[in-house]
Write a protein that holds these residues in place. Structure first.
Motif, PDB file in Angstrom:
ATOM      1  N   ALA A 117      79.751  20.049  -8.504  1.00 48.26           N
ATOM      2  CA  ALA A 117      78.363  19.979  -8.064  1.00 48.26           C
ATOM      3  C   ALA A 117      77.711  18.622  -8.270  1.00 48.26           C
ATOM      4  O   ALA A 117      76.643  18.363  -7.693  1.00 48.26           O
ATOM      5  N   ALA A 118      78.312  17.759  -9.065  1.00 47.94           N
ATOM      6  CA  ALA A 118      77.717  16.440  -9.285  1.00 47.94           C
ATOM      7  C   ALA A 118      78.448  15.335  -8.536  1.00 47.94           C
ATOM      8  O   ALA A 118      78.117  14.161  -8.688  1.00 47.94           O
ATOM      9  N   GLY A 119      79.430  15.693  -7.719  1.00 47.39           N
ATOM     10  CA  GLY A 119      80.146  14.693  -6.935  1.00 47.39           C
ATOM     11  C   GLY A 119      79.353  14.250  -5.729  1.00 47.39           C
ATOM     12  O   GLY A 119      78.173  14.595  -5.568  1.00 47.39           O
ATOM     13  N   GLY A 120      80.005  13.501  -4.841  1.00 49.59           N
ATOM     14  CA  GLY A 120      79.308  12.957  -3.688  1.00 49.59           C
ATOM     15  C   GLY A 120      78.722  14.035  -2.806  1.00 49.59           C
ATOM     16  O   GLY A 120      77.516  14.044  -2.519  1.00 49.59           O
ATOM     17  N   VAL A 121      79.547  14.978  -2.348  1.00 53.05           N
ATOM     18  CA  VAL A 121      79.054  16.074  -1.516  1.00 53.05           C
ATOM     19  C   VAL A 121      78.232  17.051  -2.350  1.00 53.05           C
ATOM     20  O   VAL A 121      77.172  17.524  -1.930  1.00 53.05           O
ATOM     21  N   GLY A 122      78.717  17.351  -3.554  1.00 54.28           N
ATOM     22  CA  GLY A 122      78.034  18.317  -4.393  1.00 54.28           C
ATOM     23  C   GLY A 122      76.603  17.951  -4.700  1.00 54.28           C
ATOM     24  O   GLY A 122      75.711  18.810  -4.700  1.00 54.28           O
ATOM     25  N   SER A 123      76.352  16.666  -4.951  1.00 48.85           N
ATOM     26  CA  SER A 123      74.998  16.210  -5.239  1.00 48.85           C
ATOM     27  C   SER A 123      74.048  16.545  -4.102  1.00 48.85           C
ATOM     28  O   SER A 123      72.884  16.894  -4.323  1.00 48.85           O
ATOM     29  N   VAL A 124      74.554  16.444  -2.878  1.00 49.85           N
ATOM     30  CA  VAL A 124      73.726  16.727  -1.708  1.00 49.85           C
ATOM     31  C   VAL A 124      73.596  18.230  -1.493  1.00 49.85           C
ATOM     32  O   VAL A 124      72.511  18.736  -1.192  1.00 49.85           O
ATOM     33  N   VAL A 125      74.695  18.962  -1.649  1.00 53.17           N
ATOM     34  CA  VAL A 125      74.660  20.420  -1.495  1.00 53.17           C
ATOM     35  C   VAL A 125      73.630  21.033  -2.445  1.00 53.17           C
ATOM     36  O   VAL A 125      72.810  21.873  -2.048  1.00 53.17           O
ATOM     37  N   VAL A 126      73.676  20.624  -3.710  1.00 51.78           N
ATOM     38  CA  VAL A 126      72.749  21.166  -4.706  1.00 51.78           C
ATOM     39  C   VAL A 126      71.303  20.966  -4.265  1.00 51.78           C
ATOM     40  O   VAL A 126      70.475  21.890  -4.342  1.00 51.78           O
ATOM     41  N   GLN A 127      70.997  19.773  -3.783  1.00 46.48           N
ATOM     42  CA  GLN A 127      69.612  19.490  -3.392  1.00 46.48           C
ATOM     43  C   GLN A 127      69.205  20.227  -2.120  1.00 46.48           C
ATOM     44  O   GLN A 127      68.063  20.692  -1.990  1.00 46.48           O
TER      45      GLN A 127
END
Length: 315
Positions: free
Chosen positions: A160-170
């Protein structure tokens, strides 16, 4: 048709001549491209790097997306238009743009791409963010859309804190979704600040997820690997609400979803994502920038798989 003043000038581009590790990467002198009728040539100011490029270069995706050699590399790009093809009317030399290449060519000083694959860069975006936006933004958009989250639902996200994950979470938080963000404890504060509930990965994860969501998890977005797709099914998440962007074989085995950036690669979606970032609704953190010559170092850092945010090449 605008003439390309750099026709005879040599550019530089990342290349690899065989499958392998980072040792196969090098930067080669190449001709600056001229645009076809429907293309623009962009002087690249920033080009994000992505785990999918590692999988292609290693040969792990040979059956799905084979490479031909010598191969270029890269999809993400942002830069300034230096030439336009005769059929292009919506863009002009000097326009600042962001977008993508499907020819594995963006990690270079110059790239020719169809005009339909770039949009004007919003003025508020700096170059590294603009150059890192396409893959993570459109992949996140596709992943979120695949599980159709509703306000008040609980969605778990691996990496969740990776490149895609950071965006997905938001994107999920902006929809009023409760996000269980599976990540390293080192990223807990960042995830909490963006409305997510951090859940440390590792042994005992299933029990921690059950404790965090005693009424169950409505959907699961996997951004890391097959073990999380299996975990989602084991936790009782409906298979049509389990999405992975990476574990294609496991998705086929279990009948879950596997949608990615190619499922959301339209100018309309890219524009929507760019506006979310420019408005501050979604933040794309930049973990590091590297000059083109240090592409091996950039991918060595990426392949450690503990980077928070995007790594960007600056040609």
């Amino acid at each position: 048709m605008a003439e390309n003043p750099a026709t005879e000038i040599r550019g530089r581009a990342v290349r690899f001549d065989r499958y392998g590790g980072t040792e196969v990467l090098h930067v080669a002198d190449v001709p600056v491209p001229a645009p076809a009728a429907d293309e623009v040539v962009v002087a690249v100011r920033a080009a994000g790097i992505n785990p999918g490029e590692v999988a292609i270069r290693s040969g792990a995706l040979h059956e799905r997306w084979p490479a031909t050699f010598p191969s270029g590399q890269g999809s993400d790009l942002a830069g300034v238009v230096t030439a336009v093809g005769g059929g292009v009317t919506e863009l002009a030399v000097g326009d600042e743009v962001l977008g993508y290449s499907w020819q594995r060519s963006s990690q270079a000083t110059h790239v020719a791409v169809p005009a339909t694959q770039v949009i004007r860069k919003p003025p508020g975006l700096d170059w590294p963010v603009a150059g890192a936006l396409y893959v993570v933004g459109c992949t996140a958009y596709a992943a979120v859309r695949a599980v159709a989250p509703e306000p008040g639902e609980t969605v778990a996200v691996s990496a969740a804190a990776g490149g895609v994950g950071s965006v997905v979470v938001q994107m999920l938080a902006a929809r009023g979704v409760r996000v269980l963000a599976i990540a390293s404890p080192a990223n807990a504060d960042w995830l909490t600040a963006r409305g997510a509930t951090p859940v440390p990965y590792g042994d005992g994860l299933a029990e921690r997820l059950k404790a965090a969501a005693p009424d169950g998890i409505d959907a699961f977005i996997d951004l890391f690997g097959p073990e999380y797709v299996q975990l989602a099914v084991d936790l009782g998440v409906a298979r049509d609400r389990v999405e992975t962007i990476i574990a294609f074989a496991k998705a086929a085995e279990l009948g879950t979803k596997a949608e990615g950036s190619t499922d959301a690669s339209t100018r309309e979606i890219l524009t929507e994502v760019a506006e979310l970032v420019a408005s501050g609704t979604v933040d794309i953190p930049i973990a590091a920038t590297y000059p083109l010559d240090r592409v091996v170092e950039a991918f060595t850092e990426l392949e450690r798989r503990h980077t928070h945010g995007k790594i960007v090449l600056i040609p």
